[in-house]
Write a protein that holds these residues in place. Structure first.
Motif, PDB file in Angstrom:
ATOM      1  N   ALA A   1      -5.443 -12.561   8.785  1.00  0.00           N
ATOM      2  CA  ALA A   1      -5.541 -13.098   7.420  1.00  0.00           C
ATOM      3  C   ALA A   1      -5.345 -11.974   6.399  1.00  0.00           C
ATOM      4  CB  ALA A   1      -6.890 -13.778   7.220  1.00  0.00           C
ATOM      5  N   LEU A   2      -5.923 -10.801   6.667  1.00  0.00           N
ATOM      6  CA  LEU A   2      -5.728  -9.661   5.770  1.00  0.00           C
ATOM      7  C   LEU A   2      -4.292  -9.154   5.845  1.00  0.00           C
ATOM      8  CD1 LEU A   2      -9.037  -7.614   6.279  1.00  0.00           C
ATOM      9  CD2 LEU A   2      -8.435  -9.131   4.384  1.00  0.00           C
ATOM     10  N   ARG A   3      -3.708  -9.165   7.041  1.00  0.00           N
ATOM     11  CA  ARG A   3      -2.304  -8.764   7.169  1.00  0.00           C
ATOM     12  C   ARG A   3      -1.410  -9.635   6.294  1.00  0.00           C
ATOM     13  NH1 ARG A   3      -3.942  -7.857  12.481  1.00  0.00           N
ATOM     14  NH2 ARG A   3      -3.717  -5.644  13.001  1.00  0.00           N
ATOM     15  N   SER A   4      -1.674 -10.924   6.313  1.00  0.00           N
ATOM     16  CA  SER A   4      -0.858 -11.842   5.501  1.00  0.00           C
ATOM     17  C   SER A   4      -0.962 -11.498   4.022  1.00  0.00           C
ATOM     18  CB  SER A   4      -1.299 -13.284   5.741  1.00  0.00           C
ATOM     19  OG  SER A   4      -1.027 -13.683   7.064  1.00  0.00           O
ATOM     20  N   ARG A   5      -2.155 -11.150   3.579  1.00  0.00           N
ATOM     21  CA  ARG A   5      -2.337 -10.806   2.163  1.00  0.00           C
ATOM     22  C   ARG A   5      -1.629  -9.487   1.816  1.00  0.00           C
ATOM     23  NH1 ARG A   5      -8.689 -11.043   1.478  1.00  0.00           N
ATOM     24  NH2 ARG A   5      -8.184 -10.465  -0.694  1.00  0.00           N
ATOM     25  N   LEU A   6      -1.679  -8.516   2.732  1.00  0.00           N
ATOM     26  CA  LEU A   6      -1.000  -7.244   2.478  1.00  0.00           C
ATOM     27  C   LEU A   6       0.514  -7.420   2.514  1.00  0.00           C
ATOM     28  CD1 LEU A   6      -3.272  -4.865   4.578  1.00  0.00           C
ATOM     29  CD2 LEU A   6      -3.064  -4.884   2.092  1.00  0.00           C
ATOM     30  N   VAL A   7       1.000  -8.228   3.441  1.00  0.00           N
ATOM     31  CA  VAL A   7       2.439  -8.505   3.496  1.00  0.00           C
ATOM     32  C   VAL A   7       2.894  -9.189   2.214  1.00  0.00           C
ATOM     33  CG1 VAL A   7       4.189  -9.933   4.632  1.00  0.00           C
ATOM     34  CG2 VAL A   7       2.642  -8.528   6.003  1.00  0.00           C
TER      35      VAL A   7
END
Length: 301
Positions: free
Chosen positions: A282-288
């Protein structure tokens, strides 16, 4: 710059002042223990890692960035303090905004590396079954007193070596693998390198998930303050699990071991792996999304 990044939302002074204050308060609460221990010159091998391995001090962590696409209107005392910070510019009316073009001109390659790594990692299923043996491999066949942390080994040297020798080690993370003892290197079924990092990282890896904090720091002012602190909070939680599942005795910190040499410990480790894999993605998606909003479209679409 993309249209998304160039079209800024402008926050009035009351709004951005409140957000900056709330961010500083949250960061101070998260680092209070570390700062108190540092004033007493006390070590904490679990939490010190977050400030020694990752390149940010508590003071840097409390500095609030609005993120790309958010501008700050001037207040009664003039422009926002960000006007004096690197990578920001001030409009003629005193509005302060991130100079995305200047940041990408200097750091664009790093941003592209980060987004490619995060997207590739998130695209893979979480691999469980490593049971945190990377920490055991870092002390395998080391003499007493030569270990990285000044803590006793829970099972002693011989018991620790026996756990390593009775398990299959499959570490996918280059920055864990590079700390393996020479005797442990050949026991890993994989050989992760910097060149293969994007091809090997996967969301079941605790260290890859802790490193979301590193990548948020690498993206600097592109990342909104709340997202940075979310990455820090998860990294601290994962670091605790990492040390609980390690060969070290962490009971002096009030932490119970996750005894991965037992069936019960393995089950608990996998449960935590799966939980943090979902939350990390979920955090990866936000950083991407942060990166995608500022990077120009790839050639050919």
């Amino acid at each position: 710059m993309t249209a998304t990044a160039s079209a800024s939302t402008v926050l009035d002074a009351a709004t951005w002042t409140a957000r900056a204050a709330a961010h500083a308060e949250r960061a101070d609460a998260a680092t209070a223990g570390h700062r108190a221990r540092r004033s007493r010159h006390e070590k904490h091998v679990v939490e010190d890692f977050l400030f020694e391995y990752y390149p940010a001090s508590p003071a840097q962590l409390r500095r609030w960035h609005p993120g790309a696409g958010v501008a700050l209107a001037p207040g009664p005392d003039g422009p926002a303090p960000h006007a004096a910070w690197r990578w920001y510019r001030t409009d003629g009316d005193g509005t302060v905004r991130l100079d995305v073009d200047a940041f990408l001109a200097a750091r664009g390659d790093a941003v592209r590396f980060v987004v490619e790594l995060l997207a590739a990692t998130a695209s893979r299923p979480a691999a469980t079954g490593c049971f945190g043996l990377h920490e055991w491999a870092m002390v395998y066949r080391e003499p007493a007193g030569a270990h990285r942390h000044a803590l006793p080994l829970r099972l002693g040297e011989a018991g620790t070596d026996a756990v390593v020798e009775s398990h299959r080690i499959r570490c996918t993370h280059v920055d864990a693998f590079r700390f393996f003892t020479p005797e442990a290197v050949g026991r890993n079924t994989l050989t992760p390198t910097r060149a293969t990092q994007a091809a090997m990282e996967q969301p079941g890896c605790l260290h890859a998930n802790m490193d979301l904090y590193k990548w948020a720091l690498k993206l600097g002012p592109l990342v909104p303050g709340g997202l940075l602190l979310d990455c820090f909070d998860l990294a601290r939680e994962i670091r605790t699990t990492d040390m609980q599942a390690s060969p070290y005795d962490v009971t002096s910190y009030g932490l119970e071991p996750v005894a991965i040499e037992t069936a019960e410990g393995k089950a608990e480790y996998v449960r935590r792996q799966r939980d943090t894999a979902a939350r990390s993605n979920a955090l990866r998606s936000r950083l991407v999304a942060v990166c995608d909003a500022v990077l120009p479209p790839a050639a050919g679409g």
